[in-house]
Design an enzyme around this catalytic site. Structure first.
Site, PDB file in Angstrom:
ATOM      1  N   ASP A  48       0.850  -1.191   0.000  1.00  0.00           N
ATOM      2  CA  ASP A  48       0.000   0.000   0.000  1.00  0.00           C
ATOM      3  C   ASP A  48       0.882   1.235   0.000  1.00  0.00           C
ATOM      4  O   ASP A  48       1.981   1.228   0.574  1.00  0.00           O
ATOM      5  CB  ASP A  48      -0.908   0.023   1.234  1.00  0.00           C
ATOM      6  CG  ASP A  48      -1.955  -1.072   1.207  1.00  0.00           C
ATOM      7  OD1 ASP A  48      -2.450  -1.396   0.113  1.00  0.00           O
ATOM      8  OD2 ASP A  48      -2.292  -1.601   2.285  1.00  0.00           O
TER       9      ASP A  48
ATOM     10  N   ASP B 257      -7.073  -1.415  -4.617  1.00  0.00           N
ATOM     11  CA  ASP B 257      -8.138  -1.040  -3.681  1.00  0.00           C
ATOM     12  C   ASP B 257      -8.989   0.088  -4.267  1.00  0.00           C
ATOM     13  O   ASP B 257     -10.219   0.088  -4.146  1.00  0.00           O
ATOM     14  CB  ASP B 257      -7.539  -0.563  -2.355  1.00  0.00           C
ATOM     15  CG  ASP B 257      -6.758  -1.645  -1.631  1.00  0.00           C
ATOM     16  OD1 ASP B 257      -7.074  -2.831  -1.807  1.00  0.00           O
ATOM     17  OD2 ASP B 257      -5.827  -1.289  -0.884  1.00  0.00           O
TER      18      ASP B 257
END
Length: 201
Positions: free
Chosen positions: A143, A177
């Site tokens: 991330d 995401d």
């Protein structure tokens, strides 16, 4: 919308997702934070769990989640193919394509990253490392997108959280995401177009 166009969306999202993750892994130290704007930062972290950094049941949960994702991606793929064959609305096909790409992007991390990257202390990771950090199916999801749009103390009159420091938006996520979230947003906003009722009902 044709299958070729849906595949174009999927491949484009996957390429952006994986290129960004590989770049971050091989050029950023873990936890490194680069301020792009006051409200946007590149902040490198990894997680073992679900989208948006959620965790799920340790090592056994990690394996279950990865296997579940592999089965889910098959179902999403069938949903996409079936929707195209039925000539569903473009919004639905775009949304399914984004969900498929997002799920596949994080699956690649979960399945393969543990056996192709190392995690050296105080150094950037090496792609196709001689001594990778994990095992097949136990990779960590990368991330890096962080949007701390507002930070401060909440008013004291707010129940439970009042007077405590708060950051909006505090989640750190990735392109995969974001693709899933955009897809869900499309399905919510354009629900009637994506899922039209049968005129005979």
């Amino acid at each position: 919308m044709t299958l070729k166009k849906a595949l174009f969306i999927i491949i484009t999202v996957l390429l952006i997702d994986q290129i960004s993750k590989i770049y971050i892994k091989t050029n950023f130290l873990y936890g490194e934070d680069v301020v792009v704007f006051d409200w946007f930062r590149i902040h490198f972290i990894e997680n073992n769990g679900m989208a948006w950094g959620a965790e799920f049941g340790g090592k056994a949960g990690k394996l279950f989640l990865t296997i579940f994702r592999l089965f889910a991606i098959g179902g999403i793929g069938y949903w996409l193919y079936s929707s195209i064959k039925k000539e569903a609305h473009t919004i639905l096909i775009v949304a399914i394509s984004l969900i498929f790409a997002g799920a596949m992007g994080n699956i690649i991390d979960s399945v393969f990253y543990g056996v192709i990257f190392d995690t050296p202390a105080n150094a950037t990771a090496t792609l196709f490392a001689e001594k990778p950090y994990g095992e097949l199916f136990y990779g960590k999801v990368v991330d890096m997108l962080y949007f701390p749009i507002w930070s401060g103390d909440l008013p004291s009159w707010i129940p439970i959280w009042g007077g405590k420091p708060f950051t909006f938006f505090n989640a750190i996520f990735n392109v995969a995401d974001a693709a899933i979230s955009i897809a869900v947003g499309l399905l919510i906003v354009f629900n009637k177009k994506a899922f039209p009722k049968d005129n005979n009902e």
